[in-house]
Design an enzyme around this catalytic site. Sequence first.
Site, PDB file in Angstrom:
ATOM      1  N   TRP A 154      67.362  35.966  23.082  1.00 35.74           N
ATOM      2  CA  TRP A 154      67.639  37.146  22.272  1.00 35.74           C
ATOM      3  C   TRP A 154      66.496  38.122  22.543  1.00 35.74           C
ATOM      4  O   TRP A 154      65.451  37.740  23.066  1.00 35.74           O
ATOM      5  CB  TRP A 154      67.717  36.782  20.788  1.00 35.74           C
ATOM      6  CG  TRP A 154      66.557  35.940  20.349  1.00 35.74           C
ATOM      7  CD1 TRP A 154      65.329  36.348  19.923  1.00 35.74           C
ATOM      8  CD2 TRP A 154      66.519  34.497  20.346  1.00 35.74           C
ATOM      9  NE1 TRP A 154      64.532  35.266  19.652  1.00 35.74           N
ATOM     10  CE2 TRP A 154      65.233  34.112  19.900  1.00 35.74           C
ATOM     11  CE3 TRP A 154      67.447  33.492  20.680  1.00 35.74           C
ATOM     12  CZ2 TRP A 154      64.856  32.777  19.778  1.00 35.74           C
ATOM     13  CZ3 TRP A 154      67.053  32.168  20.553  1.00 35.74           C
ATOM     14  CH2 TRP A 154      65.774  31.828  20.098  1.00 35.74           C
ATOM     15  N   CYS A 174      57.597  33.304  29.278  1.00 40.84           N
ATOM     16  CA  CYS A 174      58.420  33.432  28.067  1.00 40.84           C
ATOM     17  C   CYS A 174      57.614  33.189  26.793  1.00 40.84           C
ATOM     18  O   CYS A 174      56.984  32.136  26.632  1.00 40.84           O
ATOM     19  CB  CYS A 174      59.605  32.481  28.134  1.00 40.84           C
ATOM     20  SG  CYS A 174      60.650  32.591  26.672  1.00 40.84           S
ATOM     21  N   GLU A 210      60.862  44.959  24.115  1.00 36.38           N
ATOM     22  CA  GLU A 210      61.470  44.981  25.461  1.00 36.38           C
ATOM     23  C   GLU A 210      62.299  46.243  25.624  1.00 36.38           C
ATOM     24  O   GLU A 210      62.354  46.841  26.690  1.00 36.38           O
ATOM     25  CB  GLU A 210      62.371  43.762  25.670  1.00 36.38           C
ATOM     26  CG  GLU A 210      61.639  42.434  25.633  1.00 36.38           C
ATOM     27  CD  GLU A 210      62.573  41.288  25.988  1.00 36.38           C
ATOM     28  OE1 GLU A 210      63.105  40.656  25.053  1.00 36.38           O
ATOM     29  OE2 GLU A 210      62.773  41.038  27.186  1.00 36.38           O
ATOM     30  N   ARG A 240      59.276  30.268  23.630  1.00 39.37           N
ATOM     31  CA  ARG A 240      59.553  28.883  24.008  1.00 39.37           C
ATOM     32  C   ARG A 240      59.530  27.878  22.859  1.00 39.37           C
ATOM     33  O   ARG A 240      59.912  26.735  23.034  1.00 39.37           O
ATOM     34  CB  ARG A 240      58.569  28.451  25.102  1.00 39.37           C
ATOM     35  CG  ARG A 240      58.887  29.100  26.420  1.00 39.37           C
ATOM     36  CD  ARG A 240      57.927  28.639  27.485  1.00 39.37           C
ATOM     37  NE  ARG A 240      56.711  29.417  27.536  1.00 39.37           N
ATOM     38  CZ  ARG A 240      55.629  29.058  28.211  1.00 39.37           C
ATOM     39  NH1 ARG A 240      55.606  27.902  28.847  1.00 39.37           N
ATOM     40  NH2 ARG A 240      54.557  29.845  28.246  1.00 39.37           N
TER      41      ARG A 240
END
Length: 381
Positions: free
Chosen positions: A254, A79, A259, A82
């Site tokens: 979110w 991720c 992506e 973070r």
Amino acid sequence: MSQCPFHLQPSTPTSPKSVADEGDPTAELAFLEEVYPAGVELKRRARLEAAIAADQAAPLTSKELIWAGRIAWRNHARCIARLHWKSLIVRDHRGLETPEAIAASLREHLILAQGDGAVRSYLTVFAPAERAGGPAPRIWNSQLCGYAGYLGTGGTILGDPANTPFTDLALQLGWQRPKNPTAFDLLPWIISGRDGQPRLFPLPQGLVREVPIHHPDHSWFEALGLRWYAVPVITQMRFRAAGTDYPAAPFNGWYMGTEIGSRNLGDTHRYNLLPLIADRLGLDRRRSRSLWQDRALLELNHAVLHSYAAAGVKMVDHHTASEEFIKFRDQEASRGRAISARWDWIVPPMSASATRVFHTPMSEFATTPDFHHQPAPAFSR
Ligand code: ARG
């Protein structure tokens, strides 16, 4: 030792507490240090260790579960976002294990996470796996929102090819697809309880917030009819905390624009839209050196970021996300914590070398609490 100013050195883990050994109660309970002052922490540890030794789910308090969830996010190697780990809102629904109750809670989760477009991160924890065996509740979707992929004759696919097996399963379980199927039909939910039997839950109209994609400079873009949902809620990962597995523990963040703009809509094995967009842009697709793919990617990503902003739905661009990751890394280092990170997941799938994370070496090591992949549940008639 230092190279260019952007070439940040990863520090090695400074204490064994950041390295997890699944099944080692010392490591599995180390997160309590983040929740309590030293004396209290020791007492709690003794109590929880006894439960783990007796092969029971650790009886965490809701407050402990909240911090376990936040630290799992802080720990998760894939991720980039973070920096925001402390903002995670954790819903303690460990008492829920029937598909109906879980479906009702999931509807709430989505409504809360979507908010008015501000998008807040939530984790909802359902009943844990029982050590004695027997299936735990599972959400069979990979995310709460997703578009059907219909396999047509001749191998053509309408919709999202990533979801064709799931779409087939939903149809087998009695899902009625729309009369006029489109490339963006929202999928129903499939949930099983302790009996392992999949149950189908059609989505209430209007539950899922979506964003139509248009381009600030190219009016033809809107007519392509592209859209995407506002919030990714990951539903298939196992949350592990204090020696206990929670196979149903959906969480959301979110979106980062790439992506959707680079991967979901651009990948050849997903919506594969680069050729279409390149043609509309009048680019020469006969030669890769015309950079038609790169230019189509750029306009698609631009459209995605623009559309989410216009709709008032929170989305981060990859440059900002990269800077936030570096800040997170430095923040953790200043607290004496090394971070586990996977370079291939952290580096954005567009303009990689223009982001600082590209120039940052990273290493992955096991952590706890964390989120893990688990095999998809299997359906047998
Ligand atoms: N990459 C996935 C998707 O495009 C979502 C993964 C989680 N992403 C996030 N921003 N929390 O749907």
